[in-house]
Design a protein around this motif. Sequence first.
Motif, PDB file in Angstrom:
ATOM      1  N   ASP A 173     101.430 -56.136  18.494  1.00 16.96           N
ATOM      2  CA  ASP A 173     100.462 -57.202  18.741  1.00 16.96           C
ATOM      3  C   ASP A 173     100.197 -57.898  17.411  1.00 16.96           C
ATOM      4  O   ASP A 173      99.433 -57.412  16.580  1.00 16.96           O
ATOM      5  CB  ASP A 173      99.169 -56.616  19.311  1.00 16.96           C
ATOM      6  N   ASN A 174     100.843 -59.030  17.192  1.00 20.02           N
ATOM      7  CA  ASN A 174     100.771 -59.737  15.915  1.00 20.02           C
ATOM      8  C   ASN A 174      99.506 -60.585  15.821  1.00 20.02           C
ATOM      9  O   ASN A 174      99.149 -61.284  16.763  1.00 20.02           O
ATOM     10  CB  ASN A 174     102.008 -60.623  15.753  1.00 20.02           C
ATOM     11  N   GLU A 175      98.838 -60.528  14.657  1.00 18.55           N
ATOM     12  CA  GLU A 175      97.540 -61.197  14.509  1.00 18.55           C
ATOM     13  C   GLU A 175      97.603 -62.530  13.767  1.00 18.55           C
ATOM     14  O   GLU A 175      96.701 -63.346  13.890  1.00 18.55           O
ATOM     15  CB  GLU A 175      96.562 -60.263  13.793  1.00 18.55           C
ATOM     16  N   ILE A 176      98.652 -62.759  12.969  1.00 20.53           N
ATOM     17  CA  ILE A 176      98.774 -64.042  12.266  1.00 20.53           C
ATOM     18  C   ILE A 176     100.169 -64.616  12.503  1.00 20.53           C
ATOM     19  O   ILE A 176     101.133 -63.873  12.659  1.00 20.53           O
ATOM     20  CB  ILE A 176      98.515 -63.901  10.752  1.00 20.53           C
ATOM     21  N   ALA A 177     100.237 -65.941  12.545  1.00 16.33           N
ATOM     22  CA  ALA A 177     101.516 -66.607  12.793  1.00 16.33           C
ATOM     23  C   ALA A 177     102.162 -67.016  11.470  1.00 16.33           C
ATOM     24  O   ALA A 177     101.488 -67.501  10.566  1.00 16.33           O
ATOM     25  CB  ALA A 177     101.316 -67.826  13.682  1.00 16.33           C
ATOM     26  N   THR A 187     101.425 -65.393  17.206  1.00 12.89           N
ATOM     27  CA  THR A 187     100.348 -64.457  17.500  1.00 12.89           C
ATOM     28  C   THR A 187     100.518 -63.882  18.904  1.00 12.89           C
ATOM     29  O   THR A 187     101.073 -64.533  19.796  1.00 12.89           O
ATOM     30  CB  THR A 187      98.969 -65.150  17.397  1.00 12.89           C
ATOM     31  N   GLY A 188     100.058 -62.655  19.074  1.00 16.09           N
ATOM     32  CA  GLY A 188     100.200 -61.979  20.351  1.00 16.09           C
ATOM     33  C   GLY A 188     101.357 -61.001  20.329  1.00 16.09           C
ATOM     34  O   GLY A 188     101.891 -60.663  19.260  1.00 16.09           O
ATOM     35  N   PRO A 189     101.793 -60.538  21.495  1.00 13.95           N
ATOM     36  CA  PRO A 189     102.883 -59.561  21.560  1.00 13.95           C
ATOM     37  C   PRO A 189     104.186 -60.141  21.005  1.00 13.95           C
ATOM     38  O   PRO A 189     104.597 -61.241  21.377  1.00 13.95           O
ATOM     39  CB  PRO A 189     103.022 -59.264  23.058  1.00 13.95           C
ATOM     40  N   VAL A 190     104.819 -59.403  20.094  1.00 14.42           N
ATOM     41  CA  VAL A 190     106.096 -59.814  19.502  1.00 14.42           C
ATOM     42  C   VAL A 190     107.090 -58.677  19.686  1.00 14.42           C
ATOM     43  O   VAL A 190     106.838 -57.547  19.267  1.00 14.42           O
ATOM     44  CB  VAL A 190     105.951 -60.138  18.005  1.00 14.42           C
ATOM     45  N   ILE A 222     104.559 -48.361  13.288  1.00 19.13           N
ATOM     46  CA  ILE A 222     104.559 -46.924  13.590  1.00 19.13           C
ATOM     47  C   ILE A 222     104.078 -46.694  15.016  1.00 19.13           C
ATOM     48  O   ILE A 222     104.680 -45.927  15.785  1.00 19.13           O
ATOM     49  CB  ILE A 222     103.661 -46.155  12.605  1.00 19.13           C
ATOM     50  N   GLN A 223     103.014 -47.387  15.401  1.00 23.25           N
ATOM     51  CA  GLN A 223     102.498 -47.252  16.767  1.00 23.25           C
ATOM     52  C   GLN A 223     103.521 -47.733  17.793  1.00 23.25           C
ATOM     53  O   GLN A 223     103.706 -47.126  18.852  1.00 23.25           O
ATOM     54  CB  GLN A 223     101.193 -48.033  16.923  1.00 23.25           C
ATOM     55  N   GLY A 224     104.195 -48.840  17.465  1.00 21.39           N
ATOM     56  CA  GLY A 224     105.216 -49.374  18.366  1.00 21.39           C
ATOM     57  C   GLY A 224     106.370 -48.410  18.560  1.00 21.39           C
ATOM     58  O   GLY A 224     106.891 -48.260  19.672  1.00 21.39           O
TER      59      GLY A 224
END
Length: 309
Positions: A173-177, A187-190, A222-224
Amino acid sequence: MNEKRASRKRPKRRLLKITIAVMVVLIAGIGLYVFSIYGNAKDTVNEKMHEPVDSIDRNTTQKKMEASEPLNILLLGVDERKYDSGRSDALMVLSLNPKDDSMQLVSIPRDTRTTIVGKGFEDKINHAYAFGGSDMSVATVENFLNIELDHYVRMNMEGLKELVDKLGTITVDNEIAWNDGKYDFNTGPVEMDGDKTMAYVRMRKQDPDGDFGRTERQRKVIQGIIERGASVGSVTKINDYIDVLGSNMTTNMDFDDMKKLFNGYRSTRKNIASYQMKGSGTNIDGTYYLMVPDEEVAKVHGMISKEKS
């Protein structure tokens, strides 16, 4: 008439015998394949990946695992190349609590200034690995947070790309573009393959949070990997993962330890929480350090101790 009945029964019996024989061969084949995977995994872990350290008492950890008590695991992401001892590029304490099926991931910024155990002077916490490998890193993190570590896992960042590719892809879940000239990170799921994952974790200049942002992205990766690895059901790929890990991962866990961890702690991924330690940057004799206040250290100590209570 009896002869006719007997002749009609023989093909059915013959077919039944053939069917059973085929089933036996299939079951035996599957069994041999699973055994070969098991054997390969055990050999790879025990011969290539297993590296005990003096700073972790195996007997104490064994008792905790047998009693399904909470555990703390130090995750070290190192950037090692040929003729270079490397530094720990990422340091995280993973706390697993089977009592409430929770997992907590605390990131320690690599520039954090602290006492290097075994050297007696203060330096960046990631330099502990360059001075004394995993053993000194474990001892230094334990001293810094006043906690007890039960295991460590060291992963070469160069092997991260290959591991993600073997998994297929991971999603964060990316927070910056941003755009690095090759990839767009919206931003969002990548969803990312191995090469894109490396670009994601190594970017710093376009991140307004600098190294803090980079550490946050490392934690997301790591979570991914944990999520993707737990969901992959293809048995045929297991040997591929084992080979990648055997070439790029080192741990004080042997194969039996890993089995216990999988069987007793796999449900902890149901509830994942993460935290990044905070501090303020300063320059000392021309070198940048992150100074983490005592209050922050005490807070993180409490978070980890709570996980283990």
